[in-house]
Design a protein around this motif. Structure first.
Motif, PDB file in Angstrom:
ATOM      1  N   ILE A  23      10.658 -32.757 -11.967  1.00  0.00           N
ATOM      2  CA  ILE A  23      11.136 -30.514 -11.556  1.00  0.00           C
ATOM      3  C   ILE A  23      12.495 -30.515 -12.589  1.00  0.00           C
ATOM      4  N   ALA A  24      13.070 -31.755 -12.969  1.00  0.00           N
ATOM      5  CA  ALA A  24      13.803 -30.968 -14.400  1.00  0.00           C
ATOM      6  C   ALA A  24      13.111 -30.940 -15.104  1.00  0.00           C
ATOM      7  N   HIS A  27      12.861 -26.897 -14.674  1.00  0.00           N
ATOM      8  CA  HIS A  27      14.105 -26.068 -14.264  1.00  0.00           C
ATOM      9  C   HIS A  27      14.303 -25.613 -15.598  1.00  0.00           C
ATOM     10  N   ARG A  31      14.926 -22.050 -16.773  1.00  0.00           N
ATOM     11  CA  ARG A  31      15.917 -21.231 -17.316  1.00  0.00           C
ATOM     12  C   ARG A  31      16.521 -21.065 -18.516  1.00  0.00           C
ATOM     13  N   TRP A  46      20.411 -33.753 -15.528  1.00  0.00           N
ATOM     14  CA  TRP A  46      19.699 -33.392 -14.053  1.00  0.00           C
ATOM     15  C   TRP A  46      18.994 -33.997 -14.242  1.00  0.00           C
ATOM     16  N   TRP A  50      18.728 -33.091  -9.909  1.00  0.00           N
ATOM     17  CA  TRP A  50      17.758 -33.101  -8.819  1.00  0.00           C
ATOM     18  C   TRP A  50      16.979 -34.035  -7.600  1.00  0.00           C
ATOM     19  N   CYS A  63       9.101 -27.372  -3.057  1.00  0.00           N
ATOM     20  CA  CYS A  63       7.820 -27.346  -5.150  1.00  0.00           C
ATOM     21  C   CYS A  63       7.254 -26.928  -4.296  1.00  0.00           C
ATOM     22  N   SER A  75      15.731 -24.743  -3.960  1.00  0.00           N
ATOM     23  CA  SER A  75      16.898 -25.421  -3.743  1.00  0.00           C
ATOM     24  C   SER A  75      17.737 -24.844  -2.895  1.00  0.00           C
ATOM     25  N   GLN A  92      18.856 -22.761  -6.389  1.00  0.00           N
ATOM     26  CA  GLN A  92      18.336 -23.397  -7.606  1.00  0.00           C
ATOM     27  C   GLN A  92      16.850 -22.445  -6.971  1.00  0.00           C
ATOM     28  N   HIS A  94      12.814 -21.565  -9.384  1.00  0.00           N
ATOM     29  CA  HIS A  94      12.755 -21.644 -10.518  1.00  0.00           C
ATOM     30  C   HIS A  94      10.957 -21.920 -10.460  1.00  0.00           C
ATOM     31  N   ASP A  96       7.646 -21.658 -13.059  1.00  0.00           N
ATOM     32  CA  ASP A  96       7.145 -22.271 -14.785  1.00  0.00           C
ATOM     33  C   ASP A  96       6.933 -21.126 -15.369  1.00  0.00           C
TER      34      ASP A  96
END
Length: 168
Positions: A23-24, A27, A31, A46, A50, A63, A75, A92, A94, A96
């Motif tokens: 996940i990090a 992220h 970002r 991160w 997370w 997810c 999140s 959060q 996001h 990919d």
């Protein structure tokens, strides 16, 4: 291998603490596309952040998974200092970057809204980076509007948006 898509949509589920590194990484990749210097804050671990979000009892991390790979994350939790539990803050969200415009964001947003509705949430709020036009357009398509209670402050790099959770 069992495909993790249902009716051509990714499987959306609660994230597990063991997935904090994946996940990090997602992220960071997401970002990095809109931060002016290309990198989110380097002074934060991160993975630990997370893991803490996933394990936090008052929060939730969803997810989106395709073929065993996390391709989207969301999140959210009740905002600190909130007067009631009928508002949630999307902290959060996001997808990919290699999977943008594939429907993952819509599916993940729909899952968030379903959970909020089930939890009795009536309003969701978020902050989006002022330079992230792609995210702003996505949120507008989902029904998010500028938050009249939180107009942009001079010099702030974020815009506050609000979403009215539809009642069934």
């Amino acid at each position: 291998m069992i495909s993790e898509r249902v009716n051509d949509a990714p499987v959306i589920r609660t994230a597990l603490p063991v997935e904090a590194e994946a996940i990090a990484d997602l992220h960071f990749r997401a970002r990095s596309t809109y931060y002016p210097d290309g990198v989110p804050r380097a002074d934060v671990d991160w993975r630990e952040a997370w893991r803490g979000s996933i394990e936090r009892p008052d929060g939730h991390v969803l997810c989106a998974v395709e073929q065993g790979r996390i391709v989207g994350i969301a999140s959210f939790r009740t905002p600190d200092g909130a007067a009631s539990a009928d508002t949630v803050k999307l902290l959060q969200f996001h997808v990919d970057p290699g999977r943008w415009r594939s429907g993952i964001g819509r599916a993940l947003h729909r899952a968030c809204v379903e959970e909020w509705r089930a939890d009795g949430v009536r309003t969701a709020v978020l902050e989006v980076h002022a330079d992230n036009a792609r995210a702003q357009a996505f949120y507008a398509r989902q029904g998010w509007v500028p938050d009249p209670e939180n107009p942009p402050a001079p010099g702030d790099h974020h815009l506050c948006l609000r979403f009215g959770v539809p009642v069934e």
